[in-house]
Design a protein around this motif. Structure first.
Motif, PDB file in Angstrom:
ATOM      1  N   PRO A   1       5.151  -8.992 -37.114  1.00 26.88           N
ATOM      2  CA  PRO A   1       4.220  -7.908 -36.776  1.00 26.88           C
ATOM      3  C   PRO A   1       2.831  -8.419 -36.392  1.00 26.88           C
ATOM      4  O   PRO A   1       2.226  -7.913 -35.440  1.00 26.88           O
ATOM      5  CB  PRO A   1       4.152  -7.083 -38.055  1.00 26.88           C
ATOM      6  N   THR A   2       2.326  -9.425 -37.082  1.00 31.00           N
ATOM      7  CA  THR A   2       1.001  -9.944 -36.754  1.00 31.00           C
ATOM      8  C   THR A   2       1.009 -10.633 -35.398  1.00 31.00           C
ATOM      9  O   THR A   2       0.104 -10.438 -34.579  1.00 31.00           O
ATOM     10  CB  THR A   2       0.537 -10.926 -37.845  1.00 31.00           C
ATOM     11  N   VAL A   3       2.048 -11.441 -35.130  1.00 31.54           N
ATOM     12  CA  VAL A   3       2.159 -12.102 -33.835  1.00 31.54           C
ATOM     13  C   VAL A   3       2.153 -11.059 -32.723  1.00 31.54           C
ATOM     14  O   VAL A   3       1.413 -11.172 -31.745  1.00 31.54           O
ATOM     15  CB  VAL A   3       3.450 -12.945 -33.758  1.00 31.54           C
ATOM     16  N   LEU A   4       2.973 -10.024 -32.923  1.00 30.21           N
ATOM     17  CA  LEU A   4       3.042  -8.980 -31.897  1.00 30.21           C
ATOM     18  C   LEU A   4       1.700  -8.301 -31.703  1.00 30.21           C
ATOM     19  O   LEU A   4       1.294  -8.017 -30.572  1.00 30.21           O
ATOM     20  CB  LEU A   4       4.095  -7.930 -32.283  1.00 30.21           C
ATOM     21  N   GLY A   5       0.988  -8.064 -32.784  1.00 31.98           N
ATOM     22  CA  GLY A   5      -0.327  -7.416 -32.691  1.00 31.98           C
ATOM     23  C   GLY A   5      -1.285  -8.237 -31.847  1.00 31.98           C
ATOM     24  O   GLY A   5      -1.925  -7.723 -30.921  1.00 31.98           O
ATOM     25  N   VAL A   6      -1.357  -9.539 -32.123  1.00 35.72           N
ATOM     26  CA  VAL A   6      -2.293 -10.397 -31.384  1.00 35.72           C
ATOM     27  C   VAL A   6      -1.849 -10.548 -29.929  1.00 35.72           C
ATOM     28  O   VAL A   6      -2.666 -10.479 -29.004  1.00 35.72           O
ATOM     29  CB  VAL A   6      -2.429 -11.774 -32.074  1.00 35.72           C
ATOM     30  N   VAL A   7      -0.541 -10.733 -29.743  1.00 35.68           N
ATOM     31  CA  VAL A   7      -0.029 -10.871 -28.373  1.00 35.68           C
ATOM     32  C   VAL A   7      -0.341  -9.616 -27.559  1.00 35.68           C
ATOM     33  O   VAL A   7      -0.782  -9.683 -26.410  1.00 35.68           O
ATOM     34  CB  VAL A   7       1.498 -11.133 -28.384  1.00 35.68           C
ATOM     35  N   LEU A   8      -0.149  -8.480 -28.181  1.00 35.40           N
ATOM     36  CA  LEU A   8      -0.416  -7.209 -27.506  1.00 35.40           C
ATOM     37  C   LEU A   8      -1.883  -7.109 -27.096  1.00 35.40           C
ATOM     38  O   LEU A   8      -2.203  -6.795 -25.946  1.00 35.40           O
ATOM     39  CB  LEU A   8      -0.048  -6.063 -28.458  1.00 35.40           C
TER      40      LEU A   8
END
Lengths: 321, 344
Positions: free
Chosen positions: A287-294
């Motif tokens: 979830p954190t990776v996706l948040g930053v990538v987004l």
């Protein structure tokens, strides 16, 4: 022009969707550990693991999970909009994590951006105007140094010299502006300069090259033939044309640093977004990776749009329909 | 020299030589060039690419980079040697007393500024007036050079103009301060044939209305034929023949001028009798000895590759740098070239 912007915005959404989808797929096809295990903490029971798998939708096919992610994003969750879920590490909401990290990175980029734009262009112009002189050679030598010196080395050396030995600046770490403005600047000045140095060097070379090329154009000869002063010829006519490409890459460079200033953030222990992204990758914190990538994808895509609009604004020959 | 149509002397070039220091050696771009321009006159300077015709005029404008260019001789503008002026003094003359129009109107206007602004800027370069006054002057000039709807067009960018219209804008820009000398460097080369005549007519009209002297640089003798009062033929940086236009067209003395005349298409002349000049111009890094044209000259004989021929003054005042005896030239002209061209 408005239709153009609208169409570009739709495309921007498509691009962001694809980026997030790819990130999602990569994490599900390359699992280096069970996320449920990480989420559960020390010595979980099988029942707990099954519950966690169910709550995190890890027991469903990945497209269903992706569907949940997208739905959650648009409808928001208990932490507000956009809904990004909870970090697997320590059960912290991702949104809160990003909100905490973002100012550090944004202040770092903003300060560095101002420094490299001003000094990079100034050095480039001086170099072009004094072409082949000592000034030009020194400036271009400096640019070569800026391009080739690794950031981690520069960062550590600057900390050693200016903080440890000379006590001129604050050390590593981040102090919020609202808490202590003096300490804020004192801690950020080295990361600003170190991060700016590389870009400054690139911008100086770009400005020099563009300006020299522009100064060879026929319309520069026309400007001289009008009897304009050399200053007006170089600044009003030469620089006007040669800064267009620079103005259009600047937003892109800023945007790619949103998630990409990892080394500077690590060396100076600023713990910004890039640092967060890298740490989350290591801990499989999807979830954190996706948040930053987004966030990074949104910034880059919007910067791209800004650059294109800026280009049309700066060069009257470019008109989008 | 003929006194026809002579006003006050505006420009006098005396023994001008221009050398460029390059990595490969010294390029002798212009050698021992002299000419005179009077008010109300058009001097046509004719030659191939690299003959030094543009370079000599860039020297007059002070637009050559002096850090790698050596210029000797004198360029007297109303009695002052412009080569001796300091940068700032030259800047005050440039665009005000001596103005220039360039070959490529597509590349000569700044692509990012409105046409009116570029003209207004020329006004403000030498005159302390308000921006509005400068803009109005710009519009007036655009009208004067025949741009329809000038007030609206002034707000357009160069890429919104056709080639001919852009060249009109360039002419308007040159006229801002009512110059004494107007240098037009191949003003029609980049334009459609139909537009060429209009631009030449405009330059001629402007010369009369603004009472200036015009230097018309071209590689096309046909362009010069209509308007020039004097013609200077250049080759490899040297003057080959110089005299009143009438005499050049009815009694050219130099084999190179003959070559130019023979290769010039006219309505009467059919394509198959156009005669090209064989070979190509010499390298100015290593110019040939003697007459620079001798390697390509059909009429060369012993003295041609020895001493460089001086400019001989003919009884009619016309100058020519060729060793052929006058009787032989007359014979050749009447028999061949003149007959072919339909003039005797």
């Amino acid at each position: 022009m408005l239709i153009y912007i609208a169409r570009r915005l739709v495309w921007t959404l498509v691009v962001i969707f694809v980026v997030v989808l790819i990130t999602f797929v990569v994490f599900f096809k390359l699992p280096a550990g069970d996320p449920a295990l990480r989420f559960a903490g020390r010595s979980p029971t099988t029942a707990e693991l099954a519950l966690i798998r169910h709550r995190l939708h890890l027991d469903k096919p990945f497209y269903t999970e992706f569907g949940y992610f997208v739905k959650n994003f648009f409808t928001g969750d208990s932490n507000g909009w956009p809904g990004l879920g909870y970090s697997y590490e320590g059960d912290i909401p991702v949104l809160q994590e990003i909100e905490q990290r973002a100012p550090r990175t944004l202040f770092l980029i903003a300060g560095a951006g101002i420094i490299w734009l001003i000094f990079g262009v100034a050095i480039g112009v001086t170099s072009a105007v004094k072409r082949r002189s000592i000034v030009d050679r020194v400036a271009m030598g400096f640019a070569l140094f800026g391009i080739s010196a690794p950031v981690f080395w520069l960062g550590l050396m600057s900390l050693f010299i200016f903080w440890k030995e000379l006590h001129w600046t604050g050390g590593s770490g981040y102090v919020p502006l609202t808490q202590n403005p003096a300490a804020f600047f004192s801690h950020l000045i080295l990361p600003w300069i170190v991060l700016a140095l590389l870009f400054m060097a690139v911008y100086a070379r770009l400005t020099r090259g563009n300006l020299l090329e522009t100064l060879g154009e026929d319309y520069i000869r026309t400007a001289r033939a009008k009897g304009l002063s050399e200053r007006a010829v170089i600044f009003r006519h030469g620089l006007r044309a040669s800064l267009t490409p620079i103005a259009t890459i600047f937003p892109l460079d800023l945007a790619q640093l949103v998630g990409g200033a990892v080394i500077t953030e690590t060396v100076f222990n600023l713990q910004g977004l890039g640092w967060l992204a890298v740490n989350s990758v290591f801990t499989q914190d999807l979830p954190t990776v996706l948040g930053v990538v987004l966030l990074g994808a949104v910034c880059v895509a919007l910067a791209n749009l800004v650059a294109d609009i800026l280009y049309a604004f700066l060069d009257p020959r470019v008109r989008y329909a | 020299m003929s006194e026809a149509g002579s006003g006050a002397t505006l420009l006098e070039v005396r023994d001008l030589s221009v050398r460029f220091r390059t990595r490969d050696g010294v390029v002798q771009a212009v050698s021992n060039l002299s000419y005179t321009l009077r008010r109300g006159e058009t001097l046509g300077i004719v030659g191939e690419s690299g003959s030094g015709k543009s370079v000599s005029n860039l020297a007059t404008m002070g637009l050559l980079n002096r850090s790698y260019t050596d210029i000797t001789g004198e360029i007297l503008f109303e009695g002052t040697d412009v080569l001796k002026l300091r940068q700032e003094q030259m800047r005050r003359i440039r665009g005000k007393d001596i103005a220039m129009i360039f070959q490529d109107p597509f590349a000569s206007l700044h692509p990012m500024y409105r046409v009116g602004k570029q003209l207004a800027e020329a006004v403000l370069a030498h005159e302390d007036v308000s921006r509005d006054a400068a803009w109005n002057r710009a519009v007036e000039l655009l009208e004067a050079v025949g741009i329809p709807n000038a007030r609206a067009r002034a707000r357009d960018y160069p890429h919104q103009f056709s080639g001919g219209m852009r060249q009109r804008v360039m002419i308007a820009m040159a006229l801002v301060h009512n110059p004494d000398v107007l240098i037009a460097d191949e003003p029609t080369t980049a334009l459609d044939v139909t537009v060429q005549a209009q631009i030449l007519e405009l330059i001629d009209r402007v010369k009369r209305e603004f009472d200036c002297g015009v230097i018309l640089i071209t590689h096309d003798l046909g362009v010069v034929a209509e308007t020039a009062s004097h013609v200077l033929v250049m080759y490899a940086g040297r003057p080959m023949e110089y005299g009143p236009a009438q005499e050049i067209f009815t009694g050219a003395q130099h084999p190179y001028t003959w070559g130019l005349l023979e290769s010039m298409p006219t309505v009467e002349k059919r394509l198959e009798i156009l005669v090209p000049i064989e070979g190509s111009p010499p390298s100015l890094l290593h110019p040939p000895s003697g007459c620079p044209f001798h390697p390509r000259c059909k009429y060369r004989f012993e003295p041609c590759d020895g001493e460089r021929p001086p400019l001989f003054r003919l009884p009619d005042g016309h100058l020519d740098a060729c060793y052929l005896p006058p009787e032989r030239k007359r014979e050749l002209w009447t028999k061949r070239i003149g007959a072919e061209l339909g003039v005797t």
